[in-house]
Design an enzyme around this catalytic site. Structure first.
Site: not given
Ligand SMILES: CC(C)(COP(=O)([O-])OP(=O)([O-])OC[C@H]1O[C@@H](n2cnc3c(N)ncnc32)[C@H](O)[C@@H]1OP(=O)([O-])[O-])[C@@H](O)C(=O)NCCC(=O)NCCSC(=O)C[C@@](C)(O)CC(=O)[O-]
Length: 291
Positions: A11-12, A201, A203, A234, A243
């Protein structure tokens, strides 16, 4: 002490690499991790595939992973839709994630912290059959806002507690937070909410993650995330570094008298496979900074 490691390479580790790794290769890496004795594997995230195409096969991954007694595969979700998709795919253990900093929440989840928490909370209550745990991004340092007040962190911890979640991961998203600051913030939330279980978690931008992990183990933390080969970051936190590497953390824990249940030689096989797969997978065409 027995220390549990969740490997988050699939994932990450992959979400910020400019390649698309095939589902078959991901499953092969999961198998290699299991063979090494890794008991928790974060296998996918159910986010918007237009923003993170590396995770577009999340449902296929979760539904294809072989059931192995004692092994838990975890999934990540940042909104209610992500939780729904994860449950539909058969996910049993779901990490819900929110940020402690408003600017990172906007960049990462596309919404304010409160809105992200409300979306997650509503979905968590709808799926009592799933086991939820929580991760807090930018728990200590934010690329946009700098140091995070432990009081802000505590608010997010309490929001997850109000959802009935008792396992909380604190993330040093950039990997730049000094050990003392991580430990002070951890102590702050522990003092305020002593009945919750905290994991880290980390990095590793400044090579200090092992030192932080050691200090945390000494203080009683027994669970860490780590990624094969030290991959990860991220995509929505500019400057986020890889990480803490699973193999380095495992070696360090063994050298300092702790047990992880992981075989270092078999783990080295998994690291080789992960590196090979990243190097030879097709480019993802992810160079658009607006994603
Ligand atoms: C959070 C969301 C999903 C909000 O999604 P969004 O795009 O901001 O949401 P929306 O409500 O504006 O919807 C826009 C479109 O996205 C679709 N949608 C809405 N939600 C989903 C979903 N879940 N799965 C699939 N599709 C989705 C929704 O249906 C719509 O589709 P359209 O009508 O345009 O066809 C979006 O902003 C996103 O994907 N962000 C990416 C965030 C990400 O992956 N970040 C990395 C992971 S977190 C991380 O790495 C940190 C961590 C955990 O490791 C700890 C650390 O180190 O900090």
């Amino acid at each position: 002490m027995q220390v549990e490691i969740t490997d988050v390479f699939l994932r990450d580790g992959l979400q910020d690499e400019p390649v698309i790794v095939s589902t078959a290769h991901k499953l092969e890496i999961a198998e290699a991790l299991v063979a090494a004795g890794v008991k928790r594997i974060e296998a996918a995230s159910f986010v918007n595939p237009k923003r993170v195409p590396q995770m577009a096969d999340a449902a296929e991954i979760i539904s294809s992973l072989p059931a192995v007694p004692g092994v838990t595969y975890t999934s990540l979700a940042l909104n209610g839709k992500g939780i729904e998709r994860a449950v539909d795919a058969g996910a049993t253990d779901i990490q819900v994630v929110a940020s402690a900093s408003q600017a990172h929440s906007n960049a990462n989840a596309g919404q304010a912290i409160e809105d992200a928490l409300a979306s997650l909370g509503a979905a968590v209550s709808r799926f009592p059959q799933a086991r939820f745990f929580a991760g807090i991004s930018t728990a200590f340092t934010c690329p946009f806002e700098g140091s995070i007040d432990p009081g802000y962190l505590l608010r997010v911890v309490r929001a997850f507690k109000d959802m009935g979640i008792t396992d909380i991961g604190l993330a040093d998203t950039l990997g730049t937070t000094p050990t003392d600051q991580v430990m002070a913030s951890l102590q702050h939330v522990r003092d305020a909410e002593p009945d919750l279980t905290y994991y880290l978690h980390l990095h590793n931008a400044h090579g200090q993650a092992l030192g932080t992990a050691s200090a945390a183990v000494d203080s009683g933390v027994v669970r860490f995330d780590a990624a094969l080969g030290g991959y990860g970051g991220c995509p929505f936190a500019p400057g986020a570094h890889g990480n803490i590497a699973t193999e380095e953390l495992v070696r360090h824990l063994h050298d300092t008298g702790h047990d992880t249940g992981i075989d270092e030689d078999r783990l080295a096989d998994a690291v080789r496979l992960a590196r090979d797969v990243v190097m030879h997978s097709p480019a993802a065409g992810l160079l658009d900074p607006a994603r």
